[in-house]
Design an enzyme around this catalytic site. Structure first.
Site, PDB file in Angstrom:
ATOM      1  N   GLU A   2       9.645  -8.558   1.631  1.00 32.85           N
ATOM      2  CA  GLU A   2       8.437  -8.438   0.992  1.00 32.85           C
ATOM      3  C   GLU A   2       7.628  -9.948   0.732  1.00 32.85           C
ATOM      4  O   GLU A   2       6.503 -10.062   1.230  1.00 32.85           O
ATOM      5  CB  GLU A   2       8.506  -7.777  -0.338  1.00 32.85           C
ATOM      6  CG  GLU A   2       8.964  -6.294  -0.247  1.00 32.85           C
ATOM      7  CD  GLU A   2       8.611  -5.857  -1.815  1.00 32.85           C
ATOM      8  OE1 GLU A   2       8.101  -5.917  -2.701  1.00 32.85           O
ATOM      9  OE2 GLU A   2       9.777  -4.895  -1.891  1.00 32.85           O
ATOM     10  N   LEU A  35      -4.982   3.129  -9.653  1.00 36.95           N
ATOM     11  CA  LEU A  35      -6.090   2.656  -9.928  1.00 36.95           C
ATOM     12  C   LEU A  35      -7.278   3.596 -10.146  1.00 36.95           C
ATOM     13  O   LEU A  35      -7.380   4.696  -9.157  1.00 36.95           O
ATOM     14  CB  LEU A  35      -7.001   1.612  -8.861  1.00 36.95           C
ATOM     15  CG  LEU A  35      -6.015   0.213  -8.798  1.00 36.95           C
ATOM     16  CD1 LEU A  35      -6.429  -0.405  -7.800  1.00 36.95           C
ATOM     17  CD2 LEU A  35      -6.369  -0.519 -10.351  1.00 36.95           C
ATOM     18  N   GLY A  66       7.199 -10.448 -10.981  1.00 38.53           N
ATOM     19  CA  GLY A  66       6.150 -11.158 -10.480  1.00 38.53           C
ATOM     20  C   GLY A  66       6.816 -11.737  -9.324  1.00 38.53           C
ATOM     21  O   GLY A  66       6.244 -13.039  -8.952  1.00 38.53           O
ATOM     22  N   SER A  67       7.829 -11.429  -8.773  1.00 40.19           N
ATOM     23  CA  SER A  67       8.514 -12.389  -7.650  1.00 40.19           C
ATOM     24  C   SER A  67       7.523 -12.142  -6.300  1.00 40.19           C
ATOM     25  O   SER A  67       7.495 -13.302  -5.645  1.00 40.19           O
ATOM     26  CB  SER A  67       9.907 -11.673  -7.170  1.00 40.19           C
ATOM     27  OG  SER A  67       9.544 -10.415  -6.744  1.00 40.19           O
ATOM     28  N   MET A 115       2.000  -1.154 -11.697  1.00 35.95           N
ATOM     29  CA  MET A 115       2.711   0.449 -11.733  1.00 35.95           C
ATOM     30  C   MET A 115       1.616   1.268 -12.377  1.00 35.95           C
ATOM     31  O   MET A 115       1.975   2.154 -13.007  1.00 35.95           O
ATOM     32  CB  MET A 115       3.981   0.327 -12.743  1.00 35.95           C
ATOM     33  CG  MET A 115       4.884  -0.699 -12.253  1.00 35.95           C
ATOM     34  SD  MET A 115       5.366  -0.553 -10.599  1.00 35.95           S
ATOM     35  CE  MET A 115       6.634   0.580 -10.769  1.00 35.95           C
ATOM     36  N   HIS A 146       4.626  -1.789  -1.048  1.00 36.59           N
ATOM     37  CA  HIS A 146       5.467  -0.780  -1.570  1.00 36.59           C
ATOM     38  C   HIS A 146       6.837  -0.655  -0.985  1.00 36.59           C
ATOM     39  O   HIS A 146       7.006  -1.044   0.498  1.00 36.59           O
ATOM     40  CB  HIS A 146       5.014   0.582  -1.219  1.00 36.59           C
ATOM     41  CG  HIS A 146       5.870   1.808  -1.880  1.00 36.59           C
ATOM     42  ND1 HIS A 146       5.631   2.113  -3.214  1.00 36.59           N
ATOM     43  CD2 HIS A 146       6.599   2.626  -1.135  1.00 36.59           C
ATOM     44  CE1 HIS A 146       6.399   2.986  -3.244  1.00 36.59           C
ATOM     45  NE2 HIS A 146       6.962   3.431  -2.129  1.00 36.59           N
TER      46      HIS A 146
HETATM   47  C1  GRF Z   1       8.396  -4.822  -5.447  1.00 34.19           C
HETATM   48  O1  GRF Z   1       9.438  -4.236  -4.857  1.00 34.19           O
HETATM   49  C2  GRF Z   1       7.064  -4.226  -4.895  1.00 34.19           C
HETATM   50  O2  GRF Z   1       7.197  -3.852  -3.547  1.00 34.19           O
HETATM   51  C3  GRF Z   1       6.850  -2.986  -5.795  1.00 34.19           C
HETATM   52  O3  GRF Z   1       7.552  -3.237  -6.937  1.00 34.19           O
HETATM   53  C4  GRF Z   1       8.190  -4.442  -6.735  1.00 34.19           C
HETATM   54  C5  GRF Z   1       7.411  -5.765  -7.668  1.00 34.19           C
HETATM   55  O4  GRF Z   1       8.356  -6.844  -7.859  1.00 34.19           O
HETATM   56  N1  GRF Z   1       5.620  -2.492  -5.777  1.00 34.19           N
HETATM   57  P1  GRF Z   1       7.987  -7.951  -8.238  1.00 34.19           P
HETATM   58  O5  GRF Z   1       7.218  -7.924  -9.649  1.00 34.19           O
HETATM   59  O6  GRF Z   1       6.963  -8.521  -7.072  1.00 34.19           O
HETATM   60  O7  GRF Z   1       9.093  -8.889  -8.473  1.00 34.19           O
END
Ligand code: GRF
Length: 194
Positions: A179, A98, A20-21, A95, A114
């Site tokens: 991100e 849907l 959940g970062s 992951m 992504h």
């Molecule tokens: C991120 O790299 C996102 O792009 C991908 O999964 C990872 C999730 O990381 N879909 P986090 O749980 O938000 O730390």
């Protein structure tokens, strides 16, 4: 986008499966006065997702529902979203693909982040594959969600340079930093567009 309940801020839901970062950076951004959205709901399809603890810490309504398995649970999620006047669903490390009935009911209102320059490297283990293919660049992409994996219309991409010393771990770190910066901004952009 029109606010669904006439309130001052938009309501968003974040779907997670892991640490959940991105969720954290989306929540942090929402705490600024200028932010146009609130994170109203967090839904995880994994009971032990670290992101659920982040939601709890910020007092955000949170649920563990592995709804992709059953239509009954999917409808339960749709009801939760409707009850909370959710304007936008943001997948952040969610992951699962849907189900299409779910996408239809929130058509054009689901986005995902992504960790690659889509359409290259859809799916899992992107950084490992990027390194073993000797790519010079990678990056991340925010896109609308359709029923095909990592294939919806691209909203924003950012490039990251790969050095000779980089490995999958260092690339993950570099890409994640980007991100965290772009996802909240894209959310604002989508919500502010009529
Ligand atoms: C991120 O790299 C996102 O792009 C991908 O999964 C990872 C999730 O990381 N879909 P986090 O749980 O938000 O730390």
């Amino acid at each position: 986008m029109k606010k669904s309940d006439g309130k001052l801020k938009y309501n968003i839901a974040v779907f997670i499966s892991g640490r959940g970062s991105n969720l954290k950076s989306i929540i942090k951004y929402s705490k600024q006065e200028k932010a146009c959205y609130n994170v109203r709901i967090v839904i995880s399809n994994k009971k032990k997702a670290g992101g659920l603890l982040i939601a709890k810490k910020y007092n955000i309504e949170n649920y563990f529902i592995d709804f992709t398995k059953s239509k009954r649970l999917g409808n339960k999620v749709i009801n939760i979203l409707k009850k909370n006047n959710i304007d936008l669903v943001c997948l952040a490390g969610f992951m699962k693909v849907l189900p299409s009935y779910f996408i239809k009911s929130y058509n054009g209102k689901i986005i995902n982040i992504h960790p690659s320059l889509l359409p290259k490297y859809k799916g899992l283990n992107t950084h490992k594959r990027v390194i073993s293919n000797g790519e010079k660049f990678t990056g991340c992409t925010v896109h609308f969600v359709n029923r095909y994996l990592d294939s919806g219309k691209i909203i924003l991409q950012k490039k990251v340079l790969i050095n000779r010393k980089d490995n999958a771990k260092s690339i993950e770190k570099k890409v994640l930093e980007i991100e965290h910066k772009i996802y909240p901004k894209v959310i604002v952009k989508i919500l502010s567009n009529p």
